[in-house]
Write a protein that holds these residues in place. Sequence first.
Motif, short mmCIF file in Angstrom:
data_model
loop_
_atom_site.label_atom_id
_atom_site.label_comp_id
_atom_site.label_asym_id
_atom_site.label_seq_id
_atom_site.Cartn_x
_atom_site.Cartn_y
_atom_site.Cartn_z
N ALA A 68 0.83 -1.21 0.00
CA ALA A 68 0.00 0.00 0.00
C ALA A 68 0.86 1.25 0.00
N LEU A 69 2.18 1.09 0.13
CA LEU A 69 3.08 2.24 0.12
C LEU A 69 3.42 2.59 -1.32
N GLY A 70 2.40 3.00 -2.04
CA GLY A 70 2.45 3.20 -3.47
C GLY A 70 1.20 2.56 -4.03
N ASP A 71 1.31 1.92 -5.18
CA ASP A 71 0.15 1.26 -5.77
C ASP A 71 -0.30 0.09 -4.90
N ILE A 72 -1.62 -0.12 -4.82
CA ILE A 72 -2.15 -1.28 -4.13
C ILE A 72 -1.79 -2.52 -4.93
N GLY A 73 -1.19 -3.51 -4.27
CA GLY A 73 -0.78 -4.70 -5.00
C GLY A 73 -0.68 -5.89 -4.08
#
Length: 962
Positions: A5-10
């Motif tokens: 979650a520290l950027g795009d959700i993946g």
Amino acid sequence: MRFTALGDIGARSPDGASVAITGRSQRLIVAVLLADAGRVVPTDALVDALWEDEPPPTAVRTLRSYISRLRSVLGDVLAGRAGGYVLDVDVEATDVGHFEALLDRARDAAPADAVVLIDEALGLWHGRAYAELADAEALRHEARRLELRRVDAREELVEALLGARRPAEAAAAADALTAEEPLRETAWALLVEARTAAGAPGEALRAYQRAIAALAEAGLEPSPRLRSVESTALAAEPLPPPTEVAGPTGGFDGPSARTSLVGRDDDLLGVRGVLRDNALVTLVGPGGVGKTRLAIEVARRSSADHRFGARFVSLADLAEADAVGSAVADALGLVVEGGDLEDALRRAGDLDVLIVLDNCEHLLDAVVATVELLHAESTTLRVLATSRERLAADGEMVWPVSPLTLGNDRAARRLFRDRAQAVRPDLPDTPEAEAAIERIVRRVDGLPLAIEMAAAMAATTSLTELADTLERDLDVLRAPTRGAPARHRTLRSLVAWSEAGLDDGERALLAELSVFDGPVTADDALAALDRADDRAALRFLAERSLVAADVTGTRTRYRLPAVVRHHATELLTGAGRRAVIERRRAEHVLDAVRVADDAMRDNGERAAHDRFDELYAELRGAHRWAQAHEPALAAALTRHLHVWAASRYRAEPFRWAERLLTAGPAGLRGPAAALAVHAHGLVTSGRTDEGARAATTALDGAEGTDALVALEAAADAALFIGSLDVSLAHARDLRARAEALGDAHYRVLGACNAALALAYGDRPDAGAGELADLDVPGAPTDRGWIEYTRGEIVLDRDPPTALAHLRAAVELADAVDNRLLGGVARVSLCSLQGRVGDPTDAGATFVEVIDHWRTHGARTHLVTTLRNLVPLLQRIGEHRPAAEVLAAVTSDGEAPTFGAEGERLAQSAEDLRDRLGDREYETARRLGSKRELDHTIEVAFGALGRGAALRTDTFDWPVDQR
């Protein structure tokens, strides 16, 4: 499973493979669950997150549909609980949890260890927390908390670096932080302190003055701490310079960055890291990918790491090799005594400086010679080069710079929005706009320069029109600024710059590669082009970034970036060789699938399946060309694709077959292969009568394998509608013809179809006899069909034995990804479990199988599965839904039921009428018979969810909203 979650959700599976979470709504659900990882999030909270103040009446049902889709990719880690849902993972399985755990450990660690821990924690960030979802009401507070914690961590890193006696690195980190957070007073204090500790009190005092100005602009006064570090700087003595060379001063002497750098956080962090340990780092990538912009940002942020800062040297406009050394000397301000340039460059190696050499590809030998002089006796000088191919110098570390769409195109979409909003502030934020932007960035392969060119056009063109235009012609793109260098003014000039160094053979190979649709191995590409000896040329094109090479798998796969493909296609067409090369490609693909089709019938089935997957993009392109130019070749492709496509539920090859039937002149019947395959597709999709007619027509003119395919379709169609004698006759004909042709696969299918027709006609012993003299074949799929048939023959007579056979069939199917056999065997498995086994296990399997058939559009199998579900619904007390489902799947529009299945359903109808009474039963039947199949599935799932024997935390059941 790990989540980010520290950027795009993946998400990533345990083996490290990326898990696709598509659609904003599904990413938002995962993000909200991530924010409370390990804790139950109420259903109402998720509804509020998705729709905020205006949830639709179907909100809960839609939410559960989203959850069901997410579970198909995330698995049991996403679980239902009383009142809500939970992402059932350990906190440290999320990058947020891991980030905070590392910072907690750093607080108690020695400074040197704390640096490592905090650096690792910050390395987990790949952009803004929660990316494009950060402004959602449900995430806004948590996103802001994490962003503030990130800034705190960056300050803690500076403090740790100072504690570890690494003041230059501390100063660089503090300088970068103050540039982004100019009102962060503690960061300014740390910067002043770090500059002082690094022996540069003058730089420290200048930093203090910048801090005062930034604070004053906001109406703030400096704190006692900031004044204290100023006093320390005033009292400090500067360190003596390490060299007598008339070198540069500190800071970054190079182009200023006029725009933000989007989607390169990982590259920034990584390049700065490798520069600490490597004297020469080369950023390599295609033209327009953003190497120069990245190098400028790295140099700007790294300048404080070096006593004499960073210097930028552009080589793009240099034509003579001799000019490279002079350009470097000028940038460094070297004193060239007696005209001895080489001696001056050697002496410059004593400087602690970072040199950026930009656009090296056309002067590689001269660049390497210059770098070797600089590094001859150096321990401190660093060189960061940009080039479309590596320098091939001793000690070189290569850092590939990829387009923004590789693996994730959200950064590409962010870049487009950032640049487009500069010329069109009212850029729409709608699903339609987002879809158009996605088309645009994918069309240009995520190439940043091309994205910026396209974004500039958004000022005068709607996004949808822009996407449509680029689909037709990339040459409309032009540089967005007047001062762009000549090589960046159009996409054509971008490619021409790289192409300039090719010889005629390399240029011809580049043109011919444009026929390939997807990533292709060197073996396939060179064999199709009849260029077996050109492997070195292919690698050279990849080294020059004209061809993209994917080296992540067991075999390297090559493809042309969209911009290069556009140019290469014109080269091939202009040379008048496109038709010749397209034919070669199609013939090679046909040869390859013929070999793979044969291998599907023995122990090489798994490898053959992988080979079909590997060739799939080329199959599509080859079939498209052959359909237009050589239908016989297209028919042959269709024939050899059939076994794989049918068993793996690849729907597209069936559409290719259908197109072949309508491509010829009016009144001309299509090739027998296409008609036979089309017939099989009709039967599988539930259009049984049409499929039977098409199969009969195909048999009139079919020979060889085409006749086998048509007989398979005819036997299946008759079996599905209960014409058992007809099915038996077709099946025995199929087996006899297959034996004559030596085709083991169709021999097994013929025997199994005959056995099923006899067993369903209440002649199980005769059915078993059809299999008695059947040799056990080598292909897992064929062994699986035999196991399935044996299970069906004894289904109700000997349930334990049937279960063993069916489970063996499922295992064999899954081993080779045979989705048809796996699905059919699971239908029988869950049907038997539903009658005699554990209802919970049966319910779980039913849901899995129903979702499987619904996903692949296999209506015939879906109806059969729902028919087998009725007895289970009765067992768990859901009588009204059982009656509705029964009515839906036995209505006039569905194939008739017969045999043991027919008897079971007749008994169910009688029992349900007794249980519900005539009036309620008839009401349920009327309601069920009018329902679409999807609504019937919702009713069934809702009933399973209410069943006392089922755990609702195992599956997320859609609500019955009658």
